[in-house]
Design an enzyme around this catalytic site. Structure first.
Site, mmCIF file in Angstrom:
data_model
loop_
_atom_site.group_PDB
_atom_site.id
_atom_site.type_symbol
_atom_site.label_atom_id
_atom_site.label_comp_id
_atom_site.label_asym_id
_atom_site.label_seq_id
_atom_site.Cartn_x
_atom_site.Cartn_y
_atom_site.Cartn_z
ATOM 1 N N HIS A 49 0.798 -1.190 0.187
ATOM 2 C CA HIS A 49 -0.011 -0.147 -0.056
ATOM 3 C C HIS A 49 0.876 0.921 -0.010
ATOM 4 O O HIS A 49 0.436 2.271 -0.589
ATOM 5 C CB HIS A 49 -0.947 0.091 1.051
ATOM 6 C CG HIS A 49 -2.007 1.087 1.175
ATOM 7 N ND1 HIS A 49 -3.014 0.920 0.374
ATOM 8 C CD2 HIS A 49 -2.073 2.312 2.015
ATOM 9 C CE1 HIS A 49 -3.964 2.069 0.631
ATOM 10 N NE2 HIS A 49 -3.381 2.604 1.590
ATOM 11 N N HIS A 95 -10.183 2.712 -1.176
ATOM 12 C CA HIS A 95 -10.520 2.492 0.125
ATOM 13 C C HIS A 95 -11.323 1.239 -0.052
ATOM 14 O O HIS A 95 -12.243 1.323 0.647
ATOM 15 C CB HIS A 95 -11.192 3.588 0.946
ATOM 16 C CG HIS A 95 -10.338 3.810 2.451
ATOM 17 N ND1 HIS A 95 -11.209 4.028 3.689
ATOM 18 C CD2 HIS A 95 -9.015 3.813 2.570
ATOM 19 C CE1 HIS A 95 -10.174 4.228 4.525
ATOM 20 N NE2 HIS A 95 -9.065 4.092 3.875
#
EC number: 6.3.5.3
Length: 740
Positions: A49, A95
């Site tokens: 990430h 998200h």
């Protein structure tokens, strides 16, 4: 310094660090074993990430420069020049994992995070979009019911946060496919405006300058979120709910206003929001960009919970927080601003010349490591790639391999597809008119637009991706996502300028997924080069997989374009009775990855033909220039579902019927998805002038019908206008609310 950890193998597994990476850590620390704080820092900064370790290889080479690009990738958001000393700041982020685990907070904090990316650059956010992908919501299975629950939760979360912030959500996209049953995608886009000479960057520099913490107190929410987002889902993933952050939009609104007030002063060297990996990523990134060192005293960080330890402070992803590198001597002035806005503020450290991160806890050093290797030298992986075996099977099929369906039956089924129908149930929960600058709002088709009060121009923006195209041809599908988002912007009369992207793919440890990703990047590079729309910011989201099943490749593209006159935003639905409707471009009978095959036969198959970028650019030029001359009343691109569906949408939204006849080789070609086509509405007196413009650009422009009446008729298919409107406007709500 605290002791090395025990049970090392288990700790490394929990932190998703490999043995090879641990060897690298030992080398960086000159052979010293790291303690738990340092392991946590490496784990977060080297997570997929944060580090893009699987994807960075393929992102290099994206076109990122143009005369209008002020700031490309590498900062919190990209920046482009929009004239008269003004700039647009924008970015898109994912998200996904948090939203699947806890849909309301996951989606809400996704919006909060992207807003901070914008205003940390000094810009006031003025427009939001979102790109949402869900699994199958039609049916009575547990999966269908859960997907409907996710839709309701995600939309509620997005609306709640954006509305409280006073930032309009002006558009976006929502699509459905069973490939997202185990892993939905929630991508948030935000755009802000700033003066070109008042842009702030996320840097820390100047020996002795103070490092200040502002915003909410730190708690344990979101702990380990970056690492969680860098792994696949399994049946046990619900236990990850504690890794989902909790948002407070009212605090963020205060933070926004406090930061914008601060930016009017001369107190700030750099500022960075605390997003994924919280204080760790913000501190390492700010110092890493300048080669500075930092000392931070974690016991000075405002805490929301008792008993928190250094590990918690460094890795918490509590929302609504910023890290500031201030000018020495400005501490009290900054404290005064944030206390006025009733926000926490504290001096927690200072900039050094050591190039090291030194962390202290009540006077005891708990971390001492070089910054550059952590922030700038994360492992870059060269994962194996392999062309997916499924492609041979799906590419071998064509529309002719399926039993022909009657055109009227096909029309009614396509019109009622959730890919087609109006999503008012979604966008009516968003405030799209706050700030009073929205000139083309959700539901008005194609791009959304806002006026720029400061210079009388308008910005158009559109998010797009067809995952079915990307599944049958990852490279061309990604390229067409760029093309389609640009075409939508051009149909509003604006010139497409730059993109931000959100690259959602499956598990990079699967060679077939890595091949899809590599091909997708090549497609984006190709399209952005050909269309002169550079990439200025973006996000990669991998591990979108549950129980070994990856989502369709979904490189969401948001295009931003500029219209020189806010009064010449071009509508995308019919405007006047008796106007002529023209079809621009060629219909070639292309059905690869089409909605026709998906809705009628339940499959995603076929091939994508070669694509002519020159024809696309000429189409854009024709619409943009004709709009400047006042020759067009409306324009809409022809895309999913073909000509019949595009005309039906224009009719439904305008409450005006249309009768059209198109010369085609095959009657079902009213549903084909050939590229570089558009429908335009032209007044009778302007037909000759427009026709000559089209001819000069080498674009076919066929008169196919007129606006008016109480039916929608396209060749041999027909429904009353009232029936079309009922299907178009009410199908979505009936589907999503059936459990309530």
């Amino acid at each position: 310094m605290s002791q090395p950890v025990e049970n090392l193998d288990e700790v490394l597994k929990n932190h998703k660090l490999s043995k090879e990476e641990y060897e690298d850590i030992l080398r960086i620390l000159d052979g010293r074993h790291p303690n738990i704080v340092e392991i946590g820092i490496f784990s977060a900064m080297w997570s997929e990430h944060c580090s893009y370790k699987s994807s960075k290889k393929y992102l290099n080479g994206f076109p990122t420069k143009a005369p209008w690009v002020i700031q490309g990738p590498g900062e919190n958001a990209g920046v482009i020049d929009i004239g008269d000393g003004m700039a647009a700041v924008f970015k898109m982020e994912s998200h996904n994992h948090p939203s699947f685990i806890e849909p309301f907070q996951g989606a809400a904090t996704g919006v909060g995070g992207i807003l901070r990316d914008i205003f940390t650059m000094g810009a006031r956010p003025v427009a939001n979009l979102n790109a949402l992908r869900f699994g199958k919501v039609r049916g009575d299975s547990d999966i269908n019911k859960y997907q409907r629950h996710l839709v309701r939760g995600v939309v509620d979360g997005i609306g709640s946060y954006g509305n409280c912030m006073g930032v309009p959500t002006i558009g976006g996209e929502v699509s459905f496919d069973e490939s997202y049953n185990g892993n939905i995608l929630v991508n948030a886009f935000s755009l802000g405006l700033v003066k070109s000479d008042e842009i702030f960057l996320g840097v820390a520099s100047g020996i002795g300058n103070p490092v200040m913490y502002v915003g909410s107190k730190t708690g344990r929410d979101g702990l380990g979120g970056a690492v969680m987002s860098s792994d696949s889902f399994t049946e046990e993933s619900k236990s990850l709910r504690p890794t989902v952050q909790v948002g407070d939009p009212f605090t963020e609104k205060l933070l926004l206003e406090a930061c914008l007030e601060l930016f009017k002063t001369d107190h700030v060297v750099g500022i960075q929001d605390m997003g994924a990996a919280g204080l760790t990523s913000s501190a390492f990134e700010m110092a890493g960009k300048t080669g500075a060192g930092l000392i931070m005293h974690l016991d000075k960080v405002p805490a929301r919970e008792e008993g928190m330890m250094p590990y918690d402070f460094m890795l918490s992803e509590s929302q609504e927080r910023m890290l500031i590198c201030a000018k020495k001597g400005s501490e009290q002035a900054i404290i005064d601003i944030f206390e006025k806005w009733e926000l926490d503020v504290a001096v927690i450290g200072e900039v050094t010349d050591t190039e090291r991160m030194e962390l202290f806890w009540h006077g005891e050093q708990v971390c001492d490591m070089p910054i550059a290797p952590v922030s700038e030298e994360a492992p870059i992986l060269d994962r194996p790639t392999a062309r997916p075996e499924y492609l041979d099977e799906v590419n071998a099929k064509s529309v002719d391999d399926y039993v022909k369906v009657a055109d009227q039956e096909a029309y009614e089924k396509l019109l009622a597809s959730l890919e087609v129908v109006d999503k008012a149930w979604v966008y009516n929960q968003y405030d799209s008119m706050v700030q009073t600058n929205t000139t083309k709002e959700p539901g008005s088709l194609d791009a959304s637009c806002i006026r720029i009060k400061e210079n009388g121009r308008a910005l158009a923006m559109s998010s797009d991706c067809n995952p079915r195209y990307c599944y049958i041809d990852p490279k061309k599908g990604a390229a067409l996502a760029v093309v389609e988002s640009g075409r939508n912007v051009a149909m509003s009369g604006a010139r497409p300028l730059s993109i931000t992207d959100c690259l959602n793919y499956g598990n990079p440890e699967n060679p077939e997924v890595m091949w899809q990703f590599a091909e997708g990047c090549e497609g984006i590079k190709e399209a952005c080069l050909e269309l002169n729309t550079p990439v200025v910011s973006g996000n990669v989201s991998l591990y979108n997989e549950t129980n070994g099943v990856s989502v369709f490749p979904t490189p969401a593209i948001a295009m931003v374009g500029l219209n020189d006159d806010e009064n010449k935003v071009l509508p995308s639905c019919f405007q006047e009775e008796e106007s002529h409707v023209l079809l621009l471009g060629e219909t070639k009978g292309e059905f690869g990855g089409s909605l026709y095959i998906k809705e009628l036969f339940g499959e995603t198959t076929g091939t994508l033909p070669s694509f002519d970028y020159s024809a696309e650019l000429r189409l854009w030029e024709l619409v943009i220039e004709a709009n400047k001359k006042g020759l067009l009343k409306s324009a809409k691109d022809v895309n999913v579902g073909g000509i019949a569906i595009a005309l039906s949408k224009m009719a439904a939204v305008s409450n005006k019927g249309v009768v059209a006849g198109i010369r085609l080789e095959n009657s079902r070609d009213i549903f084909d998805e050939s590229q570089s086509r558009a429908l335009v509405e032209v007044a009778k007196e302007d037909m000759e002038t427009f026709g000559q413009m089209a001819m000069d650009l080498g674009i076919s422009a066929d008169i196919i019908g007129k606006v008016g009446g109480d039916v929608v008729r396209v060749n041999n298919v027909e429904l009353s206008l009232e029936k079309v409107k009922d299907i178009y406007f009410h199908t979505f709500a009936r589907t999503i609310e059936q459990d309530l």
